[in-house]
Design a protein around this motif. Structure first.
Motif, PDB file in Angstrom:
ATOM      1  N   LEU A  30       0.849  -1.179   0.000  1.00 44.14           N
ATOM      2  CA  LEU A  30       0.000   0.000   0.000  1.00 44.14           C
ATOM      3  C   LEU A  30       0.888   1.233   0.000  1.00 44.14           C
ATOM      4  CD1 LEU A  30      -2.775  -0.960   2.588  1.00 44.14           C
ATOM      5  CD2 LEU A  30      -3.006  -0.772   0.102  1.00 44.14           C
ATOM      6  N   VAL A  31       0.659   2.150  -0.947  1.00 40.74           N
ATOM      7  CA  VAL A  31       1.497   3.343  -1.087  1.00 40.74           C
ATOM      8  C   VAL A  31       0.599   4.563  -1.214  1.00 40.74           C
ATOM      9  CG1 VAL A  31       3.434   2.110  -2.148  1.00 40.74           C
ATOM     10  CG2 VAL A  31       1.628   3.063  -3.613  1.00 40.74           C
ATOM     11  N   ARG A  32       1.145   5.714  -0.837  1.00 42.51           N
ATOM     12  CA  ARG A  32       0.374   6.946  -0.919  1.00 42.51           C
ATOM     13  C   ARG A  32       0.502   7.631  -2.275  1.00 42.51           C
ATOM     14  NH1 ARG A  32       1.942   6.311   4.317  1.00 42.51           N
ATOM     15  NH2 ARG A  32       0.445   6.850   5.967  1.00 42.51           N
ATOM     16  N   GLN A  42      -2.563   2.175  -4.360  1.00 47.58           N
ATOM     17  CA  GLN A  42      -2.600   3.486  -3.709  1.00 47.58           C
ATOM     18  C   GLN A  42      -3.730   3.552  -2.690  1.00 47.58           C
ATOM     19  OE1 GLN A  42      -3.082   6.802  -6.420  1.00 47.58           O
ATOM     20  NE2 GLN A  42      -2.320   8.287  -4.928  1.00 47.58           N
ATOM     21  N   TRP A  43      -3.470   4.268  -1.591  1.00 50.01           N
ATOM     22  CA  TRP A  43      -4.492   4.521  -0.594  1.00 50.01           C
ATOM     23  C   TRP A  43      -4.241   5.875   0.051  1.00 50.01           C
ATOM     24  CZ3 TRP A  43      -4.202   2.146   4.918  1.00 50.01           C
ATOM     25  CH2 TRP A  43      -2.895   2.207   5.420  1.00 50.01           C
ATOM     26  N   ASN A  44      -5.207   6.349   0.811  1.00 50.79           N
ATOM     27  CA  ASN A  44      -5.076   7.617   1.523  1.00 50.79           C
ATOM     28  C   ASN A  44      -5.585   7.418   2.945  1.00 50.79           C
ATOM     29  OD1 ASN A  44      -5.097  10.196   2.543  1.00 50.79           O
ATOM     30  ND2 ASN A  44      -6.154  11.126   0.808  1.00 50.79           N
ATOM     31  N   PRO A  45      -4.737   6.912   3.832  1.00 45.47           N
ATOM     32  CA  PRO A  45      -5.219   6.603   5.190  1.00 45.47           C
ATOM     33  C   PRO A  45      -5.655   7.822   5.982  1.00 45.47           C
ATOM     34  CG  PRO A  45      -2.827   6.373   5.050  1.00 45.47           C
ATOM     35  CD  PRO A  45      -3.323   6.555   3.646  1.00 45.47           C
ATOM     36  N   GLY A  48      -9.047   8.097   5.284  1.00 43.65           N
ATOM     37  CA  GLY A  48      -9.778   6.853   5.475  1.00 43.65           C
ATOM     38  C   GLY A  48     -10.148   6.157   4.184  1.00 43.65           C
ATOM     39  N   GLN A  49      -9.337   6.349   3.135  1.00 50.34           N
ATOM     40  CA  GLN A  49      -9.679   5.821   1.813  1.00 50.34           C
ATOM     41  C   GLN A  49      -8.796   4.627   1.437  1.00 50.34           C
ATOM     42  OE1 GLN A  49      -9.227   9.221  -0.759  1.00 50.34           O
ATOM     43  NE2 GLN A  49     -11.103  10.209  -0.025  1.00 50.34           N
ATOM     44  N   LEU A  50      -9.441   3.492   1.221  1.00 51.38           N
ATOM     45  CA  LEU A  50      -8.786   2.276   0.738  1.00 51.38           C
ATOM     46  C   LEU A  50      -9.806   1.488  -0.066  1.00 51.38           C
ATOM     47  CD1 LEU A  50      -6.566   0.131   0.557  1.00 51.38           C
ATOM     48  CD2 LEU A  50      -7.308  -0.721   2.796  1.00 51.38           C
ATOM     49  N   ASP A  51      -9.486   1.234  -1.330  1.00 48.57           N
ATOM     50  CA  ASP A  51     -10.382   0.472  -2.194  1.00 48.57           C
ATOM     51  C   ASP A  51     -10.498  -0.955  -1.652  1.00 48.57           C
ATOM     52  OD1 ASP A  51     -11.732  -0.849  -4.183  1.00 48.57           O
ATOM     53  OD2 ASP A  51     -10.510  -0.082  -5.824  1.00 48.57           O
ATOM     54  N   PRO A  52     -11.699  -1.392  -1.287  1.00 48.68           N
ATOM     55  CA  PRO A  52     -11.849  -2.744  -0.732  1.00 48.68           C
ATOM     56  C   PRO A  52     -11.369  -3.841  -1.664  1.00 48.68           C
ATOM     57  CG  PRO A  52     -13.849  -1.459  -0.379  1.00 48.68           C
ATOM     58  CD  PRO A  52     -12.985  -0.659  -1.304  1.00 48.68           C
ATOM     59  N   THR A  53     -11.368  -3.580  -2.971  1.00 51.76           N
ATOM     60  CA  THR A  53     -10.920  -4.619  -3.905  1.00 51.76           C
ATOM     61  C   THR A  53      -9.438  -4.924  -3.747  1.00 51.76           C
ATOM     62  OG1 THR A  53     -10.472  -2.989  -5.668  1.00 51.76           O
ATOM     63  CG2 THR A  53     -12.691  -3.951  -5.577  1.00 51.76           C
ATOM     64  N   ALA A  54      -8.700  -4.006  -3.101  1.00 52.32           N
ATOM     65  CA  ALA A  54      -7.279  -4.273  -2.857  1.00 52.32           C
ATOM     66  C   ALA A  54      -7.088  -5.480  -1.958  1.00 52.32           C
ATOM     67  CB  ALA A  54      -6.615  -3.051  -2.227  1.00 52.32           C
ATOM     68  N   LEU A  55      -8.120  -5.809  -1.190  1.00 50.95           N
ATOM     69  CA  LEU A  55      -8.047  -6.934  -0.258  1.00 50.95           C
ATOM     70  C   LEU A  55      -8.527  -8.240  -0.872  1.00 50.95           C
ATOM     71  CD1 LEU A  55      -9.333  -4.920   2.765  1.00 50.95           C
ATOM     72  CD2 LEU A  55      -7.180  -6.159   2.770  1.00 50.95           C
ATOM     73  N   ALA A  56      -8.958  -8.199  -2.132  1.00 50.16           N
ATOM     74  CA  ALA A  56      -9.476  -9.401  -2.779  1.00 50.16           C
ATOM     75  C   ALA A  56      -8.387 -10.480  -2.843  1.00 50.16           C
ATOM     76  CB  ALA A  56      -9.970  -9.071  -4.185  1.00 50.16           C
ATOM     77  N   ASP A  88      -4.434   6.488  12.097  1.00 50.13           N
ATOM     78  CA  ASP A  88      -5.208   6.612  10.856  1.00 50.13           C
ATOM     79  C   ASP A  88      -5.016   5.392   9.958  1.00 50.13           C
ATOM     80  OD1 ASP A  88      -6.059   9.060  11.724  1.00 50.13           O
ATOM     81  OD2 ASP A  88      -4.850  10.238  10.326  1.00 50.13           O
ATOM     82  N   THR A  89      -3.768   4.938   9.819  1.00 48.50           N
ATOM     83  CA  THR A  89      -3.522   3.775   8.954  1.00 48.50           C
ATOM     84  C   THR A  89      -4.173   2.532   9.531  1.00 48.50           C
ATOM     85  OG1 THR A  89      -1.384   3.485  10.068  1.00 48.50           O
ATOM     86  CG2 THR A  89      -1.373   4.657   7.977  1.00 48.50           C
TER      87      THR A  89
END
Length: 299
Positions: A30-32, A42-45, A48-56, A88-89
Motif C-alpha cells: 500500500l502506497v500513498r 494506492q491509498w489515503n489513510p 480513510g480511503q482504501l479500495d476494498p478490492t485491494a483486499l481481494a 489513521d492507517t
C-alpha cells in the motif's frame, strides 16, 4: 499466500517484504503515491480511503506504518504526526476489513505496536498481560492498538507487535551510537540503569513470519529477546563487539542532542519479557545480546 503490506518502505518493512517474497508469498504494498508497478496499490489513510478490492484474495495484512520516532525533534506538531500516522492507517485498514463480506476478509491482521505501551517500568518485569503505563508513548500505543478493534470485532485474528529495539547497524537505536563508540567516546546513557528490551533483526523477521503462520495466536505479542539488559550492560557488550572502550558516560542532555526524539525511549526503563513467543515454541537465533550485536554489525 497473498499479503497486503502497509508501511513497507521503512527499514523493517522492506526487509520483511524481502523475506516474505523469498518464502514464496505474493506481497502487495500500500502506497500513498500513484502505483509504480503491479505490486503496489494506492491509498489515503489520512482520509480513510482504501479500495476494498485491494483486499481481494488477500490472506493476511501486515501494517507497519507510522512516522519514525527518531526522525525529528518532538515538537507538538510532530507528536501529533507520530500519533495520527499510526492510528489513521490502522483504523482505515481495520474498518475496511470489517466492512468486507466475511468470506472476503483476510485471516489475520498483523499490526505494529511498541514496548512504549508499558511506559517506564523501572526494575519491574512486564509481559503481555501488563496494562498500559503512563506518558506520551503509552498513550499513543493505547489508541494505536485500539484502532484494530473493528477487524477484531469482525472475527479477524489480530496480532499486535509490541516491538523492542530491533538491532541493526543501519537503523533504529543502534545506528546513531556507532560513530561515538568507534571514536572511543561511547558510554552509558544517562546513568545506564534503564532496562532495554532488544531483539536481533533476524529474530524480529522470524517472529513476524511465525505469527503470520500460527492461527492460534492473537492479541499483543512482545517481540523482544528473552534476556533484556540494562544500558550499562548493553554499553559494555557494544564496546566489546567494536573493540573500543565504553567508559565515557553520556548525560541526558547530550543524549537528546544525539538521538533527538528517540532519547525519550532511550531514557525509559522497560524490563519487557516475551511471554507469547516462547510459550508458542518460537526459537531465537540470537537469544543473547553478544550474538545479536555481532549479527547487527556483520549483516
Amino acid at each position: 499466500m497473498r499479503i497486503l503490506a502497509a508501511g513497507a518502505s521503512g527499514f523493517l518493512g522492506s526487509r520483511l517484504i524481502e523475506r516474505l517474497r523469498a518464502g514464496g508469498h505474493e506481497v502487495v504494498q500500500l502506497v500513498r503515491h500513484p502505483p509504480r508497478d503491479p505490486g503496489q496499490v494506492q491509498w489515503n489513510p489520512a482520509a480513510g480511503q482504501l479500495d476494498p478490492t485491494a483486499l481481494a484474495g488477500t490472506g493476511a495484512v501486515v501494517n507497519l506504518a507510522g512516522a519514525g520516532v527518531g526522525d525529528q525533534r518532538w515538537t507538538d506538531r510532530y507528536r501529533e504526526l507520530l500519533r495520527t500516522s499510526r492510528v489513521d492507517t490502522t483504523r482505515t485498514l481495520a474498518e475496511t476489513i470489517a466492512a468486507l463480506p466475511p468470506t472476503d476478509r483476510p485471516a489475520v491482521l498483523v499490526n505494529a505496536s511498541a514496548i512504549g505501551w508499558y511506559g517506564d517500568t523501572g526494575d519491574r518485569t512486564v509481559t503481555e498481560e501488563t496494562p498500559a503505563g503512563d506518558g506520551f508513548l503509552a498513550d499513543m500505543c493505547r489508541v494505536w492498538e485500539a484502532a484494530t478493534g473493528p477487524a477484531e470485532s469482525a472475527g479477524v485474528r489480530v496480532v499486535r507487535l509490541r516491538t523492542g529495539y530491533a538491532l541493526h547497524r543501519e537503523a533504529g537505536f543502534l545506528k546513531p551510537q556507532l560513530l561515538p563508540f568507534r571514536l572511543g567516546i561511547g558510554g552509558p546513557l544517562a546513568g545506564g540503569r534503564q532496562w532495554m528490551p532488544w531483539i536481533s533483526l533476524a529474530d524480529w523477521l522470524g517472529a513476524v513470519e511465525f505469527l503470520l503462520d500460527r492461527d492460534d495466536i492473537a492479541g499483543p505479542v512482545n517481540v523482544v529477546g528473552p534476556a533484556p539488559v540494562t544500558n550499562n550492560e548493553f554499553t559494555r557488550e557494544l564496546g566489546a563487539a567494536l573493540h573500543r572502550p565504553a567508559v565515557l558516560p553520556i548525560p541526558g542532555f547530550a543524549l537528546r542532542i544525539l538521538l533527538g526524539g528517540l532519547a525519550v525511549e532511550a531514557l525509559t526503563s522497560s524490563r519487557v519479557l516475551p511471554g507469547v513467543l516462547p510459550r508458542a515454541g518460537f526459537t531465537y537465533r540470537h537469544p543473547d545480546l553478544p550474538g545479536a550485536l555481532r549479527a547487527a554489525l556483520d549483516d
